[in-house]
Design an enzyme around this catalytic site. Structure first.
Site, mmCIF file in Angstrom:
data_model
loop_
_atom_site.group_PDB
_atom_site.id
_atom_site.type_symbol
_atom_site.label_atom_id
_atom_site.label_comp_id
_atom_site.label_asym_id
_atom_site.label_seq_id
_atom_site.Cartn_x
_atom_site.Cartn_y
_atom_site.Cartn_z
ATOM 1 N N THR A 127 0.833 -1.212 0.000
ATOM 2 C CA THR A 127 0.000 0.000 0.000
ATOM 3 C C THR A 127 0.868 1.262 0.000
ATOM 4 O OG1 THR A 127 -1.517 1.297 1.393
ATOM 5 C CG2 THR A 127 -0.115 -0.272 2.536
ATOM 6 N N ASP A 128 0.305 2.338 -0.535
ATOM 7 C CA ASP A 128 1.021 3.629 -0.481
ATOM 8 C C ASP A 128 1.214 4.109 0.957
ATOM 9 O OD1 ASP A 128 -1.616 4.342 0.074
ATOM 10 O OD2 ASP A 128 -1.791 5.822 -1.531
ATOM 11 N N GLU A 129 0.440 3.543 1.883
ATOM 12 C CA GLU A 129 0.511 4.027 3.267
ATOM 13 C C GLU A 129 1.825 3.681 3.961
ATOM 14 O OE1 GLU A 129 -2.896 3.395 5.660
ATOM 15 O OE2 GLU A 129 -4.289 3.778 4.026
ATOM 16 N N TYR A 151 -2.078 -0.293 11.054
ATOM 17 C CA TYR A 151 -2.254 -1.054 9.811
ATOM 18 C C TYR A 151 -1.052 -0.894 8.881
ATOM 19 C CZ TYR A 151 -3.482 -1.441 4.903
ATOM 20 O OH TYR A 151 -3.442 -1.703 3.559
ATOM 21 N N LYS A 155 1.798 -3.484 7.284
ATOM 22 C CA LYS A 155 2.104 -3.691 5.861
ATOM 23 C C LYS A 155 3.598 -3.450 5.589
ATOM 24 C CE LYS A 155 -0.397 -4.526 2.897
ATOM 25 N NZ LYS A 155 -0.838 -5.852 2.356
#
Ligand code: DAU
Length: 344
Positions: A127-129, A151, A155
């Site tokens: 994810t970009d997060e 979260y 990741k």
């Protein structure tokens, strides 16, 4: 392509869209899905491929080595795409630890078996997060990973497992970092389906804070094509950003949804931000590296948003049982109850 592809998390949102898309694009490929069928997994998402002789489903968790190793021994897997994850930031606030099993340990279990069985290509969907947030400019793949939520920290931990297994075993594994994805079959806890389904029932929409946070929206079919491009043409050991190039504040997205449904902005409730300091202000990606592989998002945002809204209008038989279920209602009461009270 004469392949047997293992798609983990294939009963979830992006995973099931990928299964259906892959089945249509690769008629000769066998498809094996492993999915834990947690609250977010739904076999109805796989109705289109369920009867196919080239499709097989295994219920189970990626963090269970017995299940994972059994699949690799029985199925002659050539390709893997790992979608399996606990994916919701808000739920990670309620339980910061539970996600580590799937998002970190499970990735390691999967990579280990894939390497032991000589898998040809492996994509880990991230994810970009993992970069954290960015006020101006764009993240590129060489930027440091500085996640800010439970979260996204999970990741990022999964990505570190990928890195270590790539270095140790030479497994041809790539990472994709996608932006906020939307489309059919998205579990109605995420902002877009949550707000569409609530607005349809004239229920108030809990917008966190002033709604000024920015997300970059990517239609799910474009995301699937990006993942497939990286699976086929990505360089092992590399990560690829997959962004939609459609930046919107949450407030602006909410108003567009209301307009498409012919509902008034009066449904918006600006509630105290439940994410607090961990609420990422903006995500934005430089996608030139994936463009170099020949990928670019093709869908026009407004058209894709309209298609998505229409899908939820026309598939109430899909989401109403989920929204009415006791586990979903219990989650909504627990997370939104303090702010929305009787307006839940
Ligand atoms: O950026 C990619 C990520 O996008 C994925 O890795 C995650 O799995 C996915 O959940 C999504 O993360 P977000 O936290 O950005 O998505 P979510 O739909 O939960 O929230 C989007 C924005 O909307 C966020 O700024 C919080 C806000 N929001 C969300 C909900 C559910 C609200 O204002 N009200 C809400 O009720």
């Amino acid at each position: 392509m004469n392949t047997t592809i293992l798609i983990t998390g294939g009963a979830g949102f992006i995973g099931s869209n990928f299964v259906n898309w892959w089945a249509s694009q690769h008629p000769d490929s066998r498809i094996v899905v492993l999915d834990a069928l947690t609250y977010a997994g739904n076999l109805a998402n796989l109705a289109g491929v369920w009867q196919s002789p080239r499709f097989r489903f295994y219920p189970g968790r990626i963090e269970d080595p017995t299940v994972v190793e059994g699949i690799f021994r029985c199925e002659r897997i050539t390709h893997v795409v790992n979608f399996a994850a606990e994916s919701h930031n808000d739920r990670s606030l309620l339980d910061p630890t539970g996600l580590i099993a799937a998002n970190v340990a499970g990735v390691s279990v999967l990579l280990r078996s894939a390497a032991a069985h000589g898998v040809e290509r492996f994509v880990h969907v991230s994810t970009d997060e993992v970069y954290g947030h960015i006020r101006d400019g764009l993240f590129s793949e060489t930027d440091p990973l500085q996640p800010r939520t439970f979260y996204s920290a999970g990741k990022a931990g999964g990505e570190m497992q990928v890195r270590a297994h790539f270095i140790t075993s030479g497994l041809p594994v790539m990472v994709t970092r996608g932006s906020n994805t939307f489309g059919p079959y998205q579990f109605p806890e995420k902002i877009m389906p949550f707000f569409i389904t609530r607005a349809l029932d004239h229920r108030p929409l809990p917008l966190y804070g002033d709604g000024s946070q920015v997300r970059d929206w990517l239609y799910v079919e474009d995301h699937c094509e990006g993942i497939a491009t990286v699976l086929e043409r990505g360089v092992p050991g590399e990560a690829y950003n997959l962004g939609g190039g459609n930046e919107l504040t949450n407030a602006s997205l909410t108003k567009r949804i209301l307009r498409l449904l012919d509902r008034s902005d009066d449904l918006i409730r600006n509630i105290p931000d439940p994410r607090g300091a961990s609420h990422d202000a903006r995500y934005a990606l430089d996608c030139r590296k994936a463009a170099g592989l020949g990928w670019r998002p093709r869908q026009d945002f407004d058209a894709a948003l309209a298609t998505t809204v229409r899908w939820y209008v026309e598939h109430q038989d899909w989401w109403r049982p989920i929204v009415a279920s006791e586990p979903f209602q219990a989650y909504v009461r627990r997370f939104y109850g303090p702010a929305l009270g009787s307006e839940l």
